[in-house]
Scaffold this motif. Structure first.
Motif, PDB file in Angstrom:
ATOM      1  N   UNK A   1     -13.413  15.491   2.292  1.00 53.80           N
ATOM      2  CA  UNK A   1     -11.975  16.194   2.311  1.00 53.80           C
ATOM      3  C   UNK A   1     -12.212  17.570   1.626  1.00 53.80           C
ATOM      4  N   UNK A   2     -13.171  17.747   1.035  1.00 51.78           N
ATOM      5  CA  UNK A   2     -13.447  18.986   0.355  1.00 51.78           C
ATOM      6  C   UNK A   2     -12.961  20.297   0.618  1.00 51.78           C
ATOM      7  N   UNK A   3     -12.751  20.572   1.999  1.00 56.57           N
ATOM      8  CA  UNK A   3     -12.078  21.788   2.681  1.00 56.57           C
ATOM      9  C   UNK A   3     -10.658  21.766   2.231  1.00 56.57           C
ATOM     10  N   UNK A   4      -9.915  20.740   2.604  1.00 60.24           N
ATOM     11  CA  UNK A   4      -8.665  20.395   2.366  1.00 60.24           C
ATOM     12  C   UNK A   4      -8.304  20.642   0.639  1.00 60.24           C
ATOM     13  N   UNK A   5      -9.002  19.903  -0.088  1.00 61.47           N
ATOM     14  CA  UNK A   5      -8.969  19.944  -1.613  1.00 61.47           C
ATOM     15  C   UNK A   5      -8.990  21.521  -2.012  1.00 61.47           C
ATOM     16  N   UNK A   6     -10.164  22.188  -1.637  1.00 55.16           N
ATOM     17  CA  UNK A   6     -10.027  23.628  -1.819  1.00 55.16           C
ATOM     18  C   UNK A   6      -8.764  24.260  -1.417  1.00 55.16           C
ATOM     19  N   UNK A   7      -8.401  24.209  -0.168  1.00 57.02           N
ATOM     20  CA  UNK A   7      -7.025  24.479   0.390  1.00 57.02           C
ATOM     21  C   UNK A   7      -5.869  24.358  -0.566  1.00 57.02           C
TER      22      UNK A   7
ATOM     23  N   UNK B   1      -1.202  19.884   2.419  1.00 53.77           N
ATOM     24  CA  UNK B   1      -2.468  20.060   2.860  1.00 53.77           C
ATOM     25  C   UNK B   1      -3.152  18.654   3.454  1.00 53.77           C
ATOM     26  N   UNK B   2      -2.210  17.573   3.281  1.00 53.79           N
ATOM     27  CA  UNK B   2      -3.132  16.302   3.664  1.00 53.79           C
ATOM     28  C   UNK B   2      -4.063  16.069   3.294  1.00 53.79           C
ATOM     29  N   UNK B   3      -4.368  16.328   1.974  1.00 57.24           N
ATOM     30  CA  UNK B   3      -5.973  15.999   1.278  1.00 57.24           C
ATOM     31  C   UNK B   3      -6.424  14.497   1.506  1.00 57.24           C
ATOM     32  N   UNK B   4      -5.349  13.650   1.303  1.00 61.94           N
ATOM     33  CA  UNK B   4      -5.960  12.206   1.212  1.00 61.94           C
ATOM     34  C   UNK B   4      -6.304  11.799   2.474  1.00 61.94           C
ATOM     35  N   UNK B   5      -7.398  11.091   2.473  1.00 63.37           N
ATOM     36  CA  UNK B   5      -8.248  10.258   3.666  1.00 63.37           C
ATOM     37  C   UNK B   5      -8.097   8.662   3.256  1.00 63.37           C
TER      38      UNK B   5
END
Length: 156
Positions: free
Chosen positions: A137-143, A93-97
């Motif tokens: 990155x909360x949306x990607x964390x949840x995903x 999900x490419x969470x890390x920024x």
């Protein structure tokens, strides 16, 4: 004072004051810098580790409170089923920024999945509420958490 703590399956002797926060024992004494310092008052989650599988803020956990408990850090979380699944989902999900908060985020998420393989949105909100991400990155964390839950057979 000399004490022994079990970190990532290995007994480690440390000579520190009893009230030394676990975070500083891990980082400064044991050289395990994956666990990050953020706020120092358990509000941001960057310092999260597992103590007997429970997500714990190491910045306010005195080393003398550990006793015989097992400490797991980001360095070893990939050896657990939940941790490996979360790490894979983080990449998918490419969470890390910027990445600074991510060790704490992964530790909280893996504790959630280990204790509740099929979390609802409310479960995710509760488990992750103490983890701050300055990059948003909360949306990607949840995903990523939902991806793991769905791969466990169902999801919230």
């Amino acid at each position: 004072m000399a004490t022994t703590i079990k970190v990532n399956g290995v007994d480690r002797a440390v000579d520190v004051d009893d009230d030394t926060p676990l975070l500083w024992v891990l980082r400064d004494v044991l050289g395990m810098t994956g666990t990050k310092f953020g706020c120092g008052v358990a509000l941001c989650g960057a310092c999260t580790v597992h103590v007997d599988g429970i997500a714990t803020r190491s910045c306010i956990t005195p080393v003398d409170s550990i006793g015989a408990s097992e400490i797991t850090t980001i360095e070893a979380i990939g050896a657990t089923a939940a941790g490996a699944s979360i790490q894979k989902a983080w990449l998918d999900r490419e969470v890390v920024q910027c990445g600074y908060c991510q060790s704490g985020q992964i530790m909280s998420a893996s504790a959630l999945i280990a204790s509740n393989p099929h979390p609802t949105d409310a479960d995710i909100d509760e488990a992750m509420s103490g983890n701050i991400c300055r990059c948003g990155t909360y949306v990607r964390i949840r995903e990523a958490i939902k991806q793991v839950a769905q791969s466990n057979g169902q999801g919230g």
